[in-house]
Design a protein around this motif. Sequence first.
Motif, PDB file in Angstrom:
ATOM      1  N   ILE A   1     -11.433  10.509   0.958  1.00 45.53           N
ATOM      2  CA  ILE A   1     -10.884  10.069  -0.314  1.00 45.53           C
ATOM      3  C   ILE A   1      -9.690   9.125  -0.120  1.00 45.53           C
ATOM      4  O   ILE A   1      -9.496   8.168  -0.884  1.00 45.53           O
ATOM      5  CB  ILE A   1     -10.477  11.284  -1.179  1.00 45.53           C
ATOM      6  N   GLN A   2      -8.901   9.349   0.934  1.00 47.46           N
ATOM      7  CA  GLN A   2      -7.737   8.495   1.162  1.00 47.46           C
ATOM      8  C   GLN A   2      -8.139   7.054   1.472  1.00 47.46           C
ATOM      9  O   GLN A   2      -7.406   6.117   1.142  1.00 47.46           O
ATOM     10  CB  GLN A   2      -6.882   9.063   2.295  1.00 47.46           C
ATOM     11  N   PHE A   3      -9.309   6.887   2.090  1.00 56.13           N
ATOM     12  CA  PHE A   3      -9.798   5.534   2.371  1.00 56.13           C
ATOM     13  C   PHE A   3      -9.990   4.765   1.071  1.00 56.13           C
ATOM     14  O   PHE A   3      -9.593   3.601   0.955  1.00 56.13           O
ATOM     15  CB  PHE A   3     -11.118   5.605   3.149  1.00 56.13           C
ATOM     16  N   TYR A   4     -10.606   5.412   0.075  1.00 56.13           N
ATOM     17  CA  TYR A   4     -10.880   4.750  -1.201  1.00 56.13           C
ATOM     18  C   TYR A   4      -9.589   4.528  -1.991  1.00 56.13           C
ATOM     19  O   TYR A   4      -9.448   3.517  -2.704  1.00 56.13           O
ATOM     20  CB  TYR A   4     -11.885   5.575  -1.999  1.00 56.13           C
ATOM     21  N   GLU A   5      -8.645   5.445  -1.865  1.00 54.92           N
ATOM     22  CA  GLU A   5      -7.353   5.246  -2.521  1.00 54.92           C
ATOM     23  C   GLU A   5      -6.616   4.047  -1.920  1.00 54.92           C
ATOM     24  O   GLU A   5      -5.973   3.279  -2.632  1.00 54.92           O
ATOM     25  CB  GLU A   5      -6.503   6.512  -2.381  1.00 54.92           C
ATOM     26  N   LYS A   6      -6.719   3.892  -0.598  1.00 59.63           N
ATOM     27  CA  LYS A   6      -6.066   2.759   0.071  1.00 59.63           C
ATOM     28  C   LYS A   6      -6.704   1.435  -0.349  1.00 59.63           C
ATOM     29  O   LYS A   6      -6.014   0.413  -0.462  1.00 59.63           O
ATOM     30  CB  LYS A   6      -6.137   2.931   1.580  1.00 59.63           C
ATOM     31  N   GLU A   7      -8.020   1.442  -0.585  1.00 56.82           N
ATOM     32  CA  GLU A   7      -8.684   0.224  -1.058  1.00 56.82           C
ATOM     33  C   GLU A   7      -8.129  -0.211  -2.413  1.00 56.82           C
ATOM     34  O   GLU A   7      -7.905  -1.393  -2.654  1.00 56.82           O
ATOM     35  CB  GLU A   7     -10.190   0.471  -1.168  1.00 56.82           C
ATOM     36  N   ILE A   8      -7.921   0.762  -3.280  1.00 51.08           N
ATOM     37  CA  ILE A   8      -7.368   0.459  -4.605  1.00 51.08           C
ATOM     38  C   ILE A   8      -5.923  -0.009  -4.471  1.00 51.08           C
ATOM     39  O   ILE A   8      -5.509  -1.002  -5.101  1.00 51.08           O
ATOM     40  CB  ILE A   8      -7.463   1.700  -5.517  1.00 51.08           C
ATOM     41  N   SER A   9      -5.140   0.695  -3.648  1.00 50.15           N
ATOM     42  CA  SER A   9      -3.737   0.309  -3.450  1.00 50.15           C
ATOM     43  C   SER A   9      -3.629  -1.106  -2.896  1.00 50.15           C
ATOM     44  O   SER A   9      -2.773  -1.887  -3.328  1.00 50.15           O
ATOM     45  CB  SER A   9      -3.052   1.292  -2.496  1.00 50.15           C
ATOM     46  N   SER A  10      -4.496  -1.430  -1.951  1.00 45.63           N
ATOM     47  CA  SER A  10      -4.474  -2.769  -1.342  1.00 45.63           C
ATOM     48  C   SER A  10      -4.710  -3.843  -2.391  1.00 45.63           C
ATOM     49  O   SER A  10      -4.024  -4.876  -2.416  1.00 45.63           O
ATOM     50  CB  SER A  10      -5.538  -2.852  -0.246  1.00 45.63           C
ATOM     51  N   PHE A  11      -5.673  -3.616  -3.292  1.00 44.08           N
ATOM     52  CA  PHE A  11      -5.948  -4.566  -4.369  1.00 44.08           C
ATOM     53  C   PHE A  11      -4.706  -4.752  -5.235  1.00 44.08           C
ATOM     54  O   PHE A  11      -4.325  -5.881  -5.576  1.00 44.08           O
ATOM     55  CB  PHE A  11      -7.115  -4.068  -5.220  1.00 44.08           C
ATOM     56  N   ILE A  12      -4.072  -3.657  -5.598  1.00 45.15           N
ATOM     57  CA  ILE A  12      -2.928  -3.718  -6.507  1.00 45.15           C
ATOM     58  C   ILE A  12      -1.729  -4.393  -5.846  1.00 45.15           C
ATOM     59  O   ILE A  12      -1.049  -5.223  -6.470  1.00 45.15           O
ATOM     60  CB  ILE A  12      -2.569  -2.301  -7.001  1.00 45.15           C
ATOM     61  N   TYR A  13      -1.459  -4.065  -4.599  1.00 44.29           N
ATOM     62  CA  TYR A  13      -0.339  -4.695  -3.904  1.00 44.29           C
ATOM     63  C   TYR A  13      -0.556  -6.210  -3.784  1.00 44.29           C
ATOM     64  O   TYR A  13       0.369  -7.002  -3.981  1.00 44.29           O
ATOM     65  CB  TYR A  13      -0.152  -4.098  -2.514  1.00 44.29           C
ATOM     66  N   ASP A  14      -1.800  -6.591  -3.466  1.00 49.99           N
ATOM     67  CA  ASP A  14      -2.106  -8.026  -3.373  1.00 49.99           C
ATOM     68  C   ASP A  14      -1.979  -8.697  -4.738  1.00 49.99           C
ATOM     69  O   ASP A  14      -1.509  -9.834  -4.843  1.00 49.99           O
ATOM     70  CB  ASP A  14      -3.522  -8.231  -2.826  1.00 49.99           C
ATOM     71  N   PHE A  15      -2.412  -7.984  -5.765  1.00 44.94           N
ATOM     72  CA  PHE A  15      -2.365  -8.544  -7.113  1.00 44.94           C
ATOM     73  C   PHE A  15      -0.927  -8.853  -7.525  1.00 44.94           C
ATOM     74  O   PHE A  15      -0.640  -9.892  -8.138  1.00 44.94           O
ATOM     75  CB  PHE A  15      -3.001  -7.573  -8.114  1.00 44.94           C
ATOM     76  N   PHE A  16      -0.005  -7.956  -7.169  1.00 47.33           N
ATOM     77  CA  PHE A  16       1.409  -8.161  -7.508  1.00 47.33           C
ATOM     78  C   PHE A  16       2.147  -9.008  -6.473  1.00 47.33           C
ATOM     79  O   PHE A  16       3.350  -9.239  -6.620  1.00 47.33           O
ATOM     80  CB  PHE A  16       2.123  -6.815  -7.659  1.00 47.33           C
TER      81      PHE A  16
ATOM     82  N   ARG B   1      13.208  -6.201  -7.065  1.00 51.76           N
ATOM     83  CA  ARG B   1      12.159  -7.204  -6.858  1.00 51.76           C
ATOM     84  C   ARG B   1      10.800  -6.673  -7.300  1.00 51.76           C
ATOM     85  O   ARG B   1      10.022  -7.396  -7.954  1.00 51.76           O
ATOM     86  CB  ARG B   1      12.106  -7.610  -5.381  1.00 51.76           C
ATOM     87  N   ILE B   2      10.501  -5.433  -6.957  1.00 44.94           N
ATOM     88  CA  ILE B   2       9.209  -4.835  -7.336  1.00 44.94           C
ATOM     89  C   ILE B   2       9.112  -4.709  -8.850  1.00 44.94           C
ATOM     90  O   ILE B   2       8.088  -5.043  -9.458  1.00 44.94           O
ATOM     91  CB  ILE B   2       9.032  -3.464  -6.659  1.00 44.94           C
ATOM     92  N   LYS B   3      10.167  -4.252  -9.468  1.00 48.06           N
ATOM     93  CA  LYS B   3      10.199  -4.129 -10.932  1.00 48.06           C
ATOM     94  C   LYS B   3       9.950  -5.478 -11.597  1.00 48.06           C
ATOM     95  O   LYS B   3       9.164  -5.586 -12.558  1.00 48.06           O
ATOM     96  CB  LYS B   3      11.548  -3.562 -11.371  1.00 48.06           C
TER      97      LYS B   3
END
Length: 275
Positions: free
Chosen positions: A247-262, A9-11
Amino acid sequence: MILSDIEQRIKAKIEAIGTPLKDWDIQINRGILTGFNDAFIIDGEKRAELIAQDPKSEEIIRPILRGRDIKRYGYEFADLYIITTFPSLKIDIESYPAVKQHLLSFGYDRLKQTGDKGARKKTNNKWFETQDSISYWEDFYKQKIVWKIIGSNINFFIDNERFFYNNAANILTSDSVSLNSLIAFLNSKIYEWYFKKVIFIEVEGGGIQMFNTVMEKIPIPLLNNTQEKELSERVNNLLDNISSDNIQFYEKEISSFIYDFFCLSEEESSFIESF
């Protein structure tokens, strides 16, 4: 390739939205193959010595990073420099006497490009030139995304400091694409999973191959202006705080955007986070 139901599904979500990099307005080139690094790659002490002997030497000596120096969103500089006598530059070595003598100290027979025993491989290049022509030398002065072409870790960083690279790294440049958003996807956990589970080409020792032919297959979404701005701001926040304990906070912000985008479900995003 054997994927579980959730991986399938992710692919499918990635490939439904993403555009392969081969269809982007980008250029990918490899780092510099000298044919004899001991002569062409020098340390800071030797650089200072050559410039002291002849200040003009500085014109053809540039800082270099190796594949091993590339980190995720950053780098470690080992105080190494490359003598940029690229055939495409048509350099007159007589204009750089200190560099000429340095190269000759390794022996003309070792540097010549004739294919003879003990020499470099046969090319039409001159003895003092690098083995590769490097017709794309101007790209090293541009903003670029850089990565190690073989390794167990997926690390990309944006170079704004005009470093040159050895042939263990590749560089990506573009005159129209925002590299900030592109690197956010490339460095994300979902694309680490995609690299390692979907398109990986394993090499001896367990490393992953990321040559041009592999990278061109990676499907990355093309964003609209609003999305581009939002993701770019998140990447800038991360880069501004790269040495921060948060730094992990900012990485999570980016991850959240990408997960929502997909449009990943909570189950799917949790699966990627635990990969």
